[in-house]
Design a protein around this motif. Structure first.
Motif, short mmCIF file in Angstrom:
data_model
loop_
_atom_site.label_atom_id
_atom_site.label_comp_id
_atom_site.label_asym_id
_atom_site.label_seq_id
_atom_site.Cartn_x
_atom_site.Cartn_y
_atom_site.Cartn_z
N ASN A 626 41.15 42.34 43.53
CA ASN A 626 40.93 44.01 43.88
C ASN A 626 40.63 44.06 45.36
OD1 ASN A 626 40.74 46.53 42.91
ND2 ASN A 626 38.64 46.61 43.29
N ASN A 627 40.01 43.40 46.02
CA ASN A 627 39.56 43.62 47.35
C ASN A 627 40.85 43.11 48.41
OD1 ASN A 627 39.53 40.82 47.30
ND2 ASN A 627 37.56 40.53 48.22
N LYS A 628 41.97 42.59 48.00
CA LYS A 628 43.16 42.13 48.68
C LYS A 628 44.19 43.61 48.51
CE LYS A 628 42.84 37.44 47.40
NZ LYS A 628 43.52 36.28 46.84
N ASN A 629 43.66 44.86 47.90
CA ASN A 629 44.88 45.86 47.95
C ASN A 629 44.23 46.79 49.07
OD1 ASN A 629 46.06 44.82 45.65
ND2 ASN A 629 44.30 45.38 44.52
N ARG A 630 45.11 47.01 49.80
CA ARG A 630 44.69 48.07 51.19
C ARG A 630 44.48 49.28 50.47
NH1 ARG A 630 45.06 48.56 56.72
NH2 ARG A 630 45.96 46.34 56.67
N PHE A 631 45.31 49.79 49.38
CA PHE A 631 45.11 51.17 48.78
C PHE A 631 44.93 51.12 47.26
CE2 PHE A 631 47.69 51.88 52.58
CZ PHE A 631 46.80 52.59 53.62
N SER A 632 44.16 51.91 46.93
CA SER A 632 43.86 51.84 45.37
C SER A 632 44.92 52.20 44.45
CB SER A 632 42.34 52.49 45.00
OG SER A 632 42.52 53.93 45.22
N ASN A 633 45.82 53.04 44.99
CA ASN A 633 46.91 53.57 44.12
C ASN A 633 48.18 52.99 44.41
OD1 ASN A 633 46.99 54.87 46.51
ND2 ASN A 633 47.87 56.72 45.41
N ASP A 651 42.52 28.86 45.38
CA ASP A 651 43.80 29.46 45.75
C ASP A 651 43.98 30.58 44.76
OD1 ASP A 651 44.25 28.03 48.26
OD2 ASP A 651 45.92 27.04 47.25
N SER A 652 44.69 31.62 45.09
CA SER A 652 45.10 32.53 44.26
C SER A 652 46.70 32.99 44.18
CB SER A 652 44.35 33.93 44.60
OG SER A 652 44.90 35.07 43.85
N ASP A 653 47.29 33.28 43.19
CA ASP A 653 48.72 33.47 43.07
C ASP A 653 48.97 34.73 43.43
OD1 ASP A 653 48.05 34.83 40.97
OD2 ASP A 653 49.75 34.23 40.00
N TYR A 654 47.90 35.85 43.95
CA TYR A 654 48.11 37.05 44.06
C TYR A 654 48.31 37.50 45.60
CZ TYR A 654 47.45 42.29 43.96
OH TYR A 654 47.39 43.58 43.95
N ILE A 655 49.18 38.30 45.60
CA ILE A 655 49.38 39.00 46.91
C ILE A 655 50.14 40.43 46.89
CG2 ILE A 655 51.97 38.19 47.64
CD1 ILE A 655 50.78 38.33 50.47
N ASN A 656 49.41 41.39 47.40
CA ASN A 656 49.86 42.84 47.13
C ASN A 656 51.56 43.16 47.72
OD1 ASN A 656 50.71 45.70 47.18
ND2 ASN A 656 48.60 46.28 46.76
N ALA A 657 52.49 42.39 46.93
CA ALA A 657 53.81 42.50 47.49
C ALA A 657 54.56 42.34 46.18
CB ALA A 657 54.25 41.22 48.49
N SER A 658 55.71 42.90 46.27
CA SER A 658 56.84 43.04 45.27
C SER A 658 58.07 42.65 45.24
CB SER A 658 56.79 44.59 44.47
OG SER A 658 55.49 44.94 44.30
N TYR A 659 58.94 41.91 44.67
CA TYR A 659 60.34 41.74 44.85
C TYR A 659 60.97 43.07 44.64
CZ TYR A 659 59.67 36.73 44.49
OH TYR A 659 59.26 35.48 44.63
N MET A 660 61.88 43.40 45.48
CA MET A 660 62.89 44.51 45.43
C MET A 660 64.31 44.26 45.17
SD MET A 660 60.74 46.84 45.64
CE MET A 660 61.44 48.16 45.64
N ASN A 882 41.65 51.72 50.08
CA ASN A 882 40.79 50.89 49.27
C ASN A 882 39.35 50.48 50.14
OD1 ASN A 882 39.25 48.73 48.01
ND2 ASN A 882 41.18 47.64 47.44
N ALA A 883 38.43 51.32 49.82
CA ALA A 883 37.21 51.12 50.74
C ALA A 883 36.48 49.99 50.58
CB ALA A 883 36.34 52.28 50.52
N ILE A 884 36.66 49.33 49.41
CA ILE A 884 36.07 47.90 49.32
C ILE A 884 36.50 46.88 50.11
CG2 ILE A 884 35.46 46.05 47.65
CD1 ILE A 884 35.34 48.07 45.24
N ALA A 885 37.97 46.95 50.41
CA ALA A 885 38.63 45.88 51.30
C ALA A 885 38.46 46.13 52.57
CB ALA A 885 40.00 45.62 50.76
#
Length: 895
Positions: A626-633, A651-660, A882-885
């Protein structure tokens, strides 16, 4: 008593007038060129004598010696002269009749002797007669004794049977009446012999040669001459030794030499021989290849300007190069060639009309995309030209196959895997890359597709097994609903809001990249037991909808005027079919959409507002993510998010990025990402490395309007920085008015592998808005597109702004739509924005950006002379931070 008797006798003779007796004999005891010394015995005790020269007067000689021998010296004489004397005995003034005798002085020596002719075994000497007298003779004395000389004014003497190259010492005497001069001493030498054999060549090149010959006498010197060079003549003299190094010669030239043996200053007749200098050839050329050009470069031979060059293609016109006017490196380009064609050349070195050629070949490159590739789930086939071998590389390694009769046949490949297919040409020992192409195999179809019902008959759970091979996404379609599930999630999709006791056609298709498998179909029925409950629910829903409509009309309008936040969308939106606009109709379409203050754009953009929002984004809410997201929406959907490789437990497999999606069937041509946070910079670089991205496109500034929009994730200067396991170094930086281009070296510390990543940073785009005009962004997109098309084996291009949706989506859409416009002569803006929003929320975030996309297409068709005076549309929509991040970073971190 005897002396007294003699005296008495003399007195008596004198008294009687009787003449004394003459001297009986006179001898010459010494002689020089001007003096004679005589000696005789005393006559009867007389001590007085006088003598007379034939051409002079006499002289009285008085002697009071006790010896009986008289010695007389006559001086002031001439050399080599015969003098006649009369010697008188004198007694009491009476002299004898006289004793006549003659004597000669020593003749003078020869003044000079010259050699008028000399050979190996003889020499002829010549000198002038002494005082030009004919009366003299001459004697020559050398090691074999005296030799008589004939009487001539200029005297010559041939001395024979001598030894070649030898110094002889002579004495030449002038002889007069058997009287010799003191002797004229001189020496001279005979002519030495020539070398016996032709000098051998010890070493040579184009301009130098070393000769060596045999010699039997170390006292000899040697000289070498050649008088037929442009520099006059070569004259090299050696005091010792039998070897000569000659430099500065002309290549490919015949030289005639004369080698002389020298003894003192006397040369031999000379040994003639010749030597032709060599003509080297260029042995290496560098060739830069492209589809239609070959650029040939070579270095000057021996860095010498004397060589000219002729480059001759096998079937073509020769090209000449003057060595004196070219630089040290000579380059020539052949253009308008045929791709994938072998060309043969000969590069001649030329001097004095002589040539020496170097043969070489090269081949133009080919365009892999020009061939038709037949791709199945286990093979790749194509008809190609201009190559001899092919390699297919996936994550497991390389496999090499021959190209037989221009046919590529790659078999036993891994289904759904991505391969970098490279065509090569083995030209002799050289392996030349012809082209490289990325291909993804067709994945295998899902296995064991089946269904179970749940939710009281209103839902189906679709279940399947993953096939062998690579599968990125499985698309499940049920009742016009489409679900994209990552292969890393469970093989189950629940479908709700169906009708009770109804049959539904369920299809499942596996995707790998832009390739899809054969669709599997299964008919499934919902649970019929829920029909009654469904009827009751239906009536209840009708009542709720009626109440909602009533409340909406009564309170919704006032509420909408008080709130700037758009109302939440609670219902699914069916994917609409937007038709592409032909190029020739687009200007009219643009004018129609712009009417009534862009009313058409507003309505179309509103239709896209809820596309894709029903999709799951559960991974974004997991603990630690959750804290890896710059914006909550702005959270990536689970079906299209980028998965990182998990190597360690932390390690985590998560990053806020999407294939386009990209143009055509490319489903993973781009990665749309948020701007890295301080805590996600390492993850960002890990994503770039794992996905083999060769380009990062940044369409935000790190700080805008006093707020941090993106953490700077590259070094501040040219010093390397460590991000996780990757060392990043700025290799170059080129700043323009609206963008900055950088090049990074990225090195993996574990494997020591190094890659180059291009960084395209557009700096003239305000947040939530659009650039001042379209021209700069279109040019910027052109640079990015050129790099993508020129990159071999490149992974997805990473594009990010701050949230990774507004400016990011606009740039991705612009790149794809301009490709579509160029290749299909039509453009479907709304359809592609809808496609992007199914992969990531809020792509093309504001209406102003949506209108700007249309303006870019319009300006591409009808370029404007004058830039727009202000942005086309300004949208004030905000994204919630995302205020937490960011709280810790914004309170204490530096920009």
């Amino acid at each position: 008593m005897e002396r007294v008797y003699t005296l008495v006798l003399l007195c008596a003779v004198s008294a009687l007038g009787i003449k004394p007796n003459d001297v009986k004999n006179v001898s010459v005891t010494d002689r020089t060129e001007t003096e004679l010394t005589f000696q005789w015995d005393i006559v009867e005790g007389n001590t007085n004598y006088t003598y007379e020269l034939m051409n002079g007067s006499g002289q009285i000689i008085e002697i009071t010696a006790t010896d009986r021998v008289v010695t007389q010296n006559v001086s002031s004489l001439s050399p080599g002269t015969n003098y006649s004397f009369t010697l008188y005995t004198v007694s009491n003034e009476t002299q004898s009749d006289g004793f006549n005798f003659w004597a000669v002085t020593v003749p003078s020596n020869v003044v000079n002797v010259v050699v008028v002719n000399r050979k190996e075994t003889e020499m002829t000497l010549q000198w002038e007669k002494v005082n030009n007298h004919e009366i003299y003779t001459y004697e020559l004395d050398y090691k074999d004794g005296e030799k008589p000389i004939p009487r001539t004014n200029l005297v010559e003497q041939k001395v024979e049977n001598l030894t070649s190259g030898t110094e002889y010492f002579f004495t030449l005497y002038t002889v007069f009446k058997d009287v010799k001069s003191s002797g004229y001493n001189f020496s001279n030498v005979t002519v030495p012999y020539n070398v016996a054999d032709t000098p051998i060549v010890v070493a040579f090149n184009d301009t130098d040669v070393i000769f060596k010959w045999n010699t039997s006498n170390k006292a000899y010197n040697y000289s070498l001459e050649n008088s037929k060079t442009s520099r006059g003549y070569i004259n090299i003299i050696f005091t010792q030794g039998n070897e000569v190094h000659i430099s500065g010669l002309n290549p490919a030239t015949n030289y005639s030499f004369t080698l002389y043996t020298e003894f003192f200053d006397v040369r031999s007749t000379g040994y003639n021989f010749s030597h032709t200098t060599s003509l080297s050839r260029v042995t290496e050329v560098k060739i830069t290849r492209s589809l239609t050009q070959l650029n040939i470069t070579w270095n000057k031979l021996n860095k010498n300007n004397i060589y000219d060059y002729i480059l001759s293609p096998n079937n073509g016109t020769e090209t000449s190069f003057n060595g004196s006017s070219e630089g040290n490196e000579i380059t020539h380009m052949y253009s308008d060639l045929t791709p994938g064609t072998l060309y043969s050349f000969t590069l001649f070195t030329q001097v004095n009309g002589q040539r020496n050629g170097y043969d070489f070949k090269s081949i133009t490159t080919i365009n892999c995309m020009s061939f038709t590739w037949d791709v199945t789930n286990s093979s790749i086939n194509a008809i190609v030209n201009g190559s001899t071998n092919i390699t297919a590389k996936n994550s497991a390694g390389n496999e090499t196959f021959p190209v037989y009769k221009n046919t590529v046949n790659l078999t036993k490949l891994y289904p759904g895997d991505s391969y970098t297919v490279s065509l090569w040409n083995y030209l002799g020992s050289e392996k030349l890359l012809q082209c490289s192409h990325n291909l993804t195999l067709v994945p295998n179809s899902v296995l064991n597709l089946s269904c179970t019902h749940f939710s009281g008959g209103y839902g189906l759970a679709v279940i399947w097994d993953l096939p062998n091979g690579v599968v990125d996404v499985v698309q499940v379609d049920v009742d016009r609903q489409s679900f994209n599930l990552s292969s890393n999630t469970s093989q189950r999709q629940e479908v709700k809001n169906l009708q009770v006791a109804q049959w539904y056609k369920v299809t499942a298709t596996s995707f790998s990249g832009d390739m899809q498998s054969k669709t599997e179909t299964h008919n499934c029925q919902t649970d019929p037991a829920g029909v009654i409950a469904g009827v009751l629910v239906f009536f209840l829903l009708v009542l709720i909808i009626c109440a909602a409509v009533y409340l909406w009309f009564r309170y919704g309008s006032a509420k909408r005027n008080k709130s700037s936040k758009p109302p939440p969308v609670v219902s699914n939106v069916t994917k609409k079919n937007y038709k592409p606009i032909p190029m020739h109709k687009f200007p009219e379409h643009f004018r129609h959409m712009s009417c009534d203050e862009n009313r058409g754009f507003s309505e179309e953009y509103e239709d896209l507002s809820s596309v894709g929002i029903e999709q799951s984004n559960a991974a974004a809410f997991l603990p630690g993510n959750n804290n890896k997201n710059r914006f909550s929406n702005v959270l990536p959907y689970d079906s299209s998010r980028v998965h990182l490789t998990v190597n360690d437990e932390d390690d985590s497999d998560y990053i806020n990025a999407s294939y386009m999606p990209g143009y055509g069937n490319a489903s993973k041509q781009y990665i749309a990402a948020q701007g890295p946070l301080p805590s996600t910079v390492n993850d960002f670089w890990r994503m770039v490395w794992e996905k083999r991205s060769q380009a990062i496109v940044m369409v935000t500034n790190c700080t805008e309007s006093g707020r941090v929009k993106c953490e700077q994730y590259w070094p501040l200067d040219y010093s390397p920085c460590l991000y996780g396991n990757l060392v990043v170094t700025v290799k170059s930086e080129d700043k323009a008015q609206s963008w900055t281009l950088r090049e990074f070296n990225v090195k993996n510390k574990s494997s020591s592998e190094t890659r180059t990543v291009k960084h395209f940073h557009f700096t003239a785009w305000p947040d939530h808005g659009v650039p001042f005009g379209t021209e700069e962004l279109i040019k910027f997109r052109g640079r990015v597109r050129q790099h993508i098309e020129n990159s071999y084996s490149a992974g997805p291009t990473v594009v990010h702004c701050s949230a990774g949706v507004g400016r990011t989506g606009t740039l991705i859409a612009l790149d794809v739509l301009l490709q579509q416009l160029d290749r299909e002569k039509e453009v479907a803006i709304a359809a592609f924005v809808q496609q992007m929003r199914l992969c990531r929320p809020l792509m093309v975030q504001t209406e102003s950006q949506y209108v700007f996309l249309h303006q870019c297409i319009m300006d591409t068709l009808e370029p404007k002379v004058v830039a727009l005076s202000e942005p086309l549309y300004e949208n004030s929509d905000m994204i919630y931070v995302n205020a937490i991040a960011l709280r810790k970073y914004e309170n204490g971190s530096k920009i």
